[in-house]
Design an enzyme around this catalytic site. Sequence first.
Site, PDB file in Angstrom:
ATOM      1  N   LYS A   1      29.646  42.672  55.702  1.00  0.00           N
ATOM      2  CA  LYS A   1      31.009  42.217  55.996  1.00  0.00           C
ATOM      3  C   LYS A   1      31.766  43.152  56.941  1.00  0.00           C
ATOM      4  CE  LYS A   1      32.171  39.351  52.026  1.00  0.00           C
ATOM      5  NZ  LYS A   1      33.123  39.145  50.922  1.00  0.00           N
TER       6      LYS A   1
ATOM      7  N   GLY B   1      37.412  33.220  38.424  1.00  0.00           N
ATOM      8  CA  GLY B   1      37.282  33.251  39.879  1.00  0.00           C
ATOM      9  C   GLY B   1      36.491  32.116  40.495  1.00  0.00           C
TER      10      GLY B   1
ATOM     11  N   ASN C   1      44.054  51.598  40.634  1.00  0.00           N
ATOM     12  CA  ASN C   1      42.645  51.884  40.903  1.00  0.00           C
ATOM     13  C   ASN C   1      42.251  53.241  40.345  1.00  0.00           C
ATOM     14  OD1 ASN C   1      40.253  50.832  42.086  1.00  0.00           O
ATOM     15  ND2 ASN C   1      40.351  52.456  43.611  1.00  0.00           N
ATOM     16  N   ARG C   2      40.988  53.302  39.898  1.00  0.00           N
ATOM     17  CA  ARG C   2      40.416  54.551  39.370  1.00  0.00           C
ATOM     18  C   ARG C   2      40.540  55.651  40.427  1.00  0.00           C
ATOM     19  NH1 ARG C   2      34.171  53.962  37.965  1.00  0.00           N
ATOM     20  NH2 ARG C   2      34.174  53.520  40.200  1.00  0.00           N
TER      21      ARG C   2
ATOM     22  N   LEU D   1      25.389  32.020  45.360  1.00  0.00           N
ATOM     23  CA  LEU D   1      25.637  30.613  45.034  1.00  0.00           C
ATOM     24  C   LEU D   1      26.139  29.834  46.249  1.00  0.00           C
ATOM     25  CD1 LEU D   1      27.281  31.117  41.538  1.00  0.00           C
ATOM     26  CD2 LEU D   1      25.083  30.002  41.988  1.00  0.00           C
TER      27      LEU D   1
ATOM     28  N   THR E   1      27.522  38.397  53.098  1.00  0.00           N
ATOM     29  CA  THR E   1      27.930  39.121  51.908  1.00  0.00           C
ATOM     30  C   THR E   1      27.436  40.559  52.075  1.00  0.00           C
ATOM     31  OG1 THR E   1      27.853  39.113  49.511  1.00  0.00           O
ATOM     32  CG2 THR E   1      25.919  38.195  50.602  1.00  0.00           C
TER      33      THR E   1
ATOM     34  N   ALA F   1      40.730  48.413  44.079  1.00  0.00           N
ATOM     35  CA  ALA F   1      41.190  48.576  45.471  1.00  0.00           C
ATOM     36  C   ALA F   1      39.982  48.576  46.416  1.00  0.00           C
ATOM     37  CB  ALA F   1      41.998  49.861  45.611  1.00  0.00           C
TER      38      ALA F   1
ATOM     39  N   ASN G   1      33.543  37.367  56.493  1.00  0.00           N
ATOM     40  CA  ASN G   1      32.617  36.683  55.575  1.00  0.00           C
ATOM     41  C   ASN G   1      32.070  35.390  56.188  1.00  0.00           C
ATOM     42  OD1 ASN G   1      34.769  34.872  55.252  1.00  0.00           O
ATOM     43  ND2 ASN G   1      34.340  34.562  53.083  1.00  0.00           N
TER      44      ASN G   1
ATOM     45  N   TYR H   1      33.495  35.117  37.852  1.00  0.00           N
ATOM     46  CA  TYR H   1      33.274  33.753  37.342  1.00  0.00           C
ATOM     47  C   TYR H   1      32.045  33.674  36.440  1.00  0.00           C
ATOM     48  CZ  TYR H   1      30.314  34.051  41.422  1.00  0.00           C
ATOM     49  OH  TYR H   1      29.394  34.487  42.343  1.00  0.00           O
TER      50      TYR H   1
END
Length: 283
Positions: free
Chosen positions: A67, A244, A151-152, A17, A63, A128, A88, A223
């Site tokens: 990055k 977001g 975090n997992r 976007l 993106t 994370a 970014n 978002y």
Amino acid sequence: METKKLCVIGDPVEHSLSPVIHNAVLKQTGLPYVYGRVRVRGGETAAFLRRAAEEGYAGFNATMPHKTDLVELVDELDADAQLYRAVNTVVLRDGKIRGCNTDGRGFLQMLLEAGISPEDKTITVLGAGGAARAVVLKLAQSGARRIFVCNRTRSKAEALAKEFPTQITPCGLDEETLQDCALFSDLLVNTTPMGMHGMAARFEQLDFLAALPKGAAVCDIIYSPPETMLLARAKALGLSTLNGLGMLIYQAVFALEEFTDVKIDAQEVLPAVKAALNEAMNA
Ligand code: ATR
């Protein structure tokens, strides 16, 4: 005046976007730039950088999957890109390549606009990964008292905690841990893709939200959809919620300021950006 080129690179990039936001701001401000999207595969970051310089680009956003690679490829980094080890926003000016990161600033601006200051707060962050890194480190820099990073994969939370060990506490993502963290938190932020449009990953349950104190806020950096299950449940519990979209918009506005070296009044351009995003997301 000559119109200069900007773009976003990534793979995939079709659904980005960024062109919608940037072009809405450019139209509104009359700044002489056009913003496109270019698919650049992983491993081709350096080749694109050379091409961008040759073709006279003023800069570009990056993106997935560029990055991290960009950190080693630019001439200089701003403080956030240095800390997050991710870029970014790339600015090409006077023969120099500067790597910036506007994600953390975008996130903080969104919180402040919503009347939420991280200073002295206890905050639980879920996830994370790359997005969490910008969020958590910006919260720590902004004076958060304590940040539980749940975090997992616990080792990733531990790695993140090493950056600000007195403020960040690494935790697991199990229900009991989430309940314990929630009990003390003024703010809970989801940075995982659980609940994101088009993703299979979902929260198995959201009972931990009920442990948050009255007056706490819940933020999902997702978002799309505008209201995830996490936010819907938080709202039903009477907590204030935030998606977001603001982070997405502000990181772009800050990037455009870097590209153009012009201060942009975000409040002035916000209605046009939101209208353009609405149209793009409902198309
Ligand atoms: P991003 O750049 O969007 O942050 P990322 O760096 O791949 O993407 O990070 C994704 C984050 O979401 C990680 O914290 C990941 O947890 P792991 O570190 O354990 O992989 C988390 N995540 C993704 N899918 C998840 C799921 N189904 N359940 C729990 N956590 C998940």
